[in-house]
Write a protein that holds these residues in place. Structure first.
Motif, PDB file in Angstrom:
ATOM      1  N   GLU A  40       0.855  -1.183   0.000  1.00 34.06           N
ATOM      2  CA  GLU A  40       0.000   0.000   0.000  1.00 34.06           C
ATOM      3  C   GLU A  40       0.900   1.245   0.000  1.00 34.06           C
ATOM      4  OE1 GLU A  40      -0.349  -2.703   1.725  1.00 34.06           O
ATOM      5  OE2 GLU A  40      -2.399  -3.401   1.352  1.00 34.06           O
ATOM      6  N   PRO A  41       0.452   2.355  -0.648  1.00 38.51           N
ATOM      7  CA  PRO A  41       1.334   3.533  -0.800  1.00 38.51           C
ATOM      8  C   PRO A  41       1.995   4.011   0.496  1.00 38.51           C
ATOM      9  CG  PRO A  41      -0.617   3.788  -2.150  1.00 38.51           C
ATOM     10  CD  PRO A  41      -0.833   2.515  -1.361  1.00 38.51           C
ATOM     11  N   PRO A  42       1.282   4.126   1.632  1.00 44.48           N
ATOM     12  CA  PRO A  42       1.988   4.630   2.824  1.00 44.48           C
ATOM     13  C   PRO A  42       2.882   3.588   3.485  1.00 44.48           C
ATOM     14  CG  PRO A  42      -0.321   4.273   3.330  1.00 44.48           C
ATOM     15  CD  PRO A  42      -0.165   3.985   1.865  1.00 44.48           C
ATOM     16  N   ILE A  43       2.977   2.408   2.885  1.00 42.93           N
ATOM     17  CA  ILE A  43       3.932   1.405   3.388  1.00 42.93           C
ATOM     18  C   ILE A  43       5.126   1.317   2.432  1.00 42.93           C
ATOM     19  CG2 ILE A  43       4.249  -1.061   3.865  1.00 42.93           C
ATOM     20  CD1 ILE A  43       1.408  -1.066   4.999  1.00 42.93           C
ATOM     21  N   SER A  44       4.853   1.371   1.140  1.00 46.95           N
ATOM     22  CA  SER A  44       5.965   1.355   0.170  1.00 46.95           C
ATOM     23  C   SER A  44       6.689   2.687   0.126  1.00 46.95           C
ATOM     24  CB  SER A  44       5.441   1.051  -1.244  1.00 46.95           C
ATOM     25  OG  SER A  44       5.055  -0.281  -1.341  1.00 46.95           O
ATOM     26  N   GLY A  45       5.931   3.791   0.272  1.00 40.68           N
ATOM     27  CA  GLY A  45       6.533   5.123   0.177  1.00 40.68           C
ATOM     28  C   GLY A  45       7.299   5.286  -1.123  1.00 40.68           C
ATOM     29  N   THR A  46       8.348   6.096  -1.093  1.00 35.65           N
ATOM     30  CA  THR A  46       9.154   6.304  -2.295  1.00 35.65           C
ATOM     31  C   THR A  46      10.403   5.422  -2.313  1.00 35.65           C
ATOM     32  OG1 THR A  46      10.247   8.108  -1.147  1.00 35.65           O
ATOM     33  CG2 THR A  46       8.429   8.705  -2.625  1.00 35.65           C
ATOM     34  N   TYR A 192      -0.522   8.091  11.042  1.00 41.51           N
ATOM     35  CA  TYR A 192       0.387   8.441   9.942  1.00 41.51           C
ATOM     36  C   TYR A 192       1.530   9.329  10.451  1.00 41.51           C
ATOM     37  CZ  TYR A 192      -2.730   6.748   6.236  1.00 41.51           C
ATOM     38  OH  TYR A 192      -3.479   5.962   5.400  1.00 41.51           O
ATOM     39  N   SER A 193       2.570   9.438   9.642  1.00 44.22           N
ATOM     40  CA  SER A 193       3.661  10.383   9.938  1.00 44.22           C
ATOM     41  C   SER A 193       3.113  11.811   9.858  1.00 44.22           C
ATOM     42  CB  SER A 193       4.799  10.202   8.930  1.00 44.22           C
ATOM     43  OG  SER A 193       4.294  10.318   7.609  1.00 44.22           O
ATOM     44  N   GLU A 194       3.886  12.765  10.373  1.00 46.79           N
ATOM     45  CA  GLU A 194       3.398  14.155  10.416  1.00 46.79           C
ATOM     46  C   GLU A 194       3.033  14.680   9.041  1.00 46.79           C
ATOM     47  OE1 GLU A 194       5.851  16.984  12.476  1.00 46.79           O
ATOM     48  OE2 GLU A 194       5.622  15.852  14.350  1.00 46.79           O
ATOM     49  N   ASP A 195       3.790  14.283   8.015  1.00 47.59           N
ATOM     50  CA  ASP A 195       3.481  14.776   6.665  1.00 47.59           C
ATOM     51  C   ASP A 195       2.363  13.964   6.000  1.00 47.59           C
ATOM     52  OD1 ASP A 195       4.675  12.384   6.026  1.00 47.59           O
ATOM     53  OD2 ASP A 195       6.429  13.257   5.040  1.00 47.59           O
ATOM     54  N   GLY A 196       1.847  12.962   6.686  1.00 45.24           N
ATOM     55  CA  GLY A 196       0.726  12.185   6.158  1.00 45.24           C
ATOM     56  C   GLY A 196       1.099  11.205   5.062  1.00 45.24           C
ATOM     57  N   GLU A 197       2.396  11.044   4.813  1.00 45.62           N
ATOM     58  CA  GLU A 197       2.819  10.206   3.681  1.00 45.62           C
ATOM     59  C   GLU A 197       2.993   8.736   4.042  1.00 45.62           C
ATOM     60  OE1 GLU A 197       3.328  11.200   0.467  1.00 45.62           O
ATOM     61  OE2 GLU A 197       2.472  13.113   1.092  1.00 45.62           O
ATOM     62  N   LEU A 198       3.376   8.474   5.287  1.00 44.60           N
ATOM     63  CA  LEU A 198       3.732   7.094   5.665  1.00 44.60           C
ATOM     64  C   LEU A 198       2.950   6.640   6.881  1.00 44.60           C
ATOM     65  CD1 LEU A 198       7.605   7.423   5.309  1.00 44.60           C
ATOM     66  CD2 LEU A 198       6.087   6.140   3.786  1.00 44.60           C
ATOM     67  N   LEU A 199       2.652   5.363   6.908  1.00 46.54           N
ATOM     68  CA  LEU A 199       1.970   4.808   8.071  1.00 46.54           C
ATOM     69  C   LEU A 199       3.011   4.488   9.133  1.00 46.54           C
ATOM     70  CD1 LEU A 199      -0.962   4.086   8.733  1.00 46.54           C
ATOM     71  CD2 LEU A 199      -0.464   1.743   8.011  1.00 46.54           C
TER      72      LEU A 199
END
Ligand code: SF4
Length: 294
Positions: A40-46, A192-199
């Motif tokens: 999922e996107p907030p687990i794979s991240g960049t 989520y992280s503060e920037d909302g990008e990652l779980l």
């Protein structure tokens, strides 16, 4: 180890000398350790999720897309605890967003001390993800309390007839429900992280829609919503079922992909019930997204 009762099979195998239902002896056997970009996107991240794919599986579904490693007893690499620790450190140094233990249930007795050591060392600065079929004993999950940040369990079936037919586990729904309750009690509401990008923490329940069984999927969602509500957990609704891995089974209903109607009707139910989380693009239904374990 003593006779093994780590998973709900409780097959009491002496894994020092024999192979359990999960297909594994005591030693940790690993198929792949690498960044992975298809979670999922907030687990794979960049930068990718730091996956460790373990060999063997205590559930062993007939349509498993990782059969190369889940059913074969000798694939992969046998690692000592020290070797696995060193390989995990190298993986973390590559900059992955988390440490993602994939199908780890039958090795929890070896993994828990490794995670304890990692946490104590200060080298583990990313969340630990426990990526499981959902077929877990509560007693085993309790060993992981404080060591796992994100639980990523499947919830595969509502019907005991289906779970018996495809996974030889007629008790799947009840076992997975108790496991999910334990995971939620350990982690609470997702964060989520503060920037909302990652779980960073929480529980993400995955459900793979199977061809011919959308009504069972809808019952799974209704059961989760009625039992746990929809505020604290995230739902990942997957359309990636590929028939390639089930063509040798005597179940013709599994010999095709999920239709758009089937998947979208389950998605609509998820929305109606108020789940937050992730839907999958239909183009994900391809074996290209299965890691190459060879
Ligand atoms: S983890 Fe393997 S050996 Fe242990 S109870 Fe489960 S299937 Fe049996």
């Amino acid at each position: 180890m003593a006779l093994c009762t780590l998973c709900p099979r409780q097959c009491n195998t002496d894994r020092e000398s024999a192979v359990g239902y999960c297909g594994q002896q005591d030693g940790i056997r690993v198929a792949r350790i690498a960044p992975h970009f298809f979670e999922e996107p907030p687990i794979s991240g960049t930068r990718g999720s730091g996956t460790v794919f373990f060999c063997g599986c205590s559930l062993a579904c007939v349509f498993c897309q990782n059969k190369d490693i889940s059913r074969s007893r000798n694939n992969g690499e046998l690692l000592s605890d020290a070797e696995l620790y060193a390989r995990i450190l190298a993986l973390l140094e590559s900059g992955v967003h988390n440490l993602n233990l994939v199908t780890p249930t039958h090795f929890v007795h070896r993994l828990a001390p490794i995670l304890e050591r990692l946490k104590a060392s200060g080298d583990l600065r990313v969340p630990v993800v426990y990526n499981t079929s959902g077929y877990e004993r509560v007693e085993t999950l309790r060993r992981l309390d404080g060591l796992v940040d994100i639980y990523l369990p499947d919830f595969k079936y509502f019907s005991s007839e289906l779970s018996a037919r495809y996974s030889s586990a007629p008790d799947y729904k009840d076992v997975a429900t108790a496991a999910l309750a334990e995971m939620l009690s350990q982690r609470g509401r997702y964060r989520y992280s503060e920037d909302g990008e990652l779980l960073e923490s929480g529980v993400v329940v995955r459900h793979l829609v199977l061809p011919s069984h959308r009504k069972d999927s809808i019952r799974v969602l209704g059961h989760i919503a009625a039992t746990f509500g929809t505020d604290d957990l995230l739902l990942s609704l997957m359309s990636q079922y590929t028939p390639d891995f089930a063509l040798d089974t005597p179940y013709p209903e599994l010999h095709r992909r999920v239709t758009s109607f089937e998947y979208s009707s389950v998605c609509k139910e998820a929305e109606l019930l108020g789940f937050d989380g992730f839907f999958q693009s239909r183009s994900s239904a391809s074996s290209e997204f299965t890691p190459d374990f060879k």
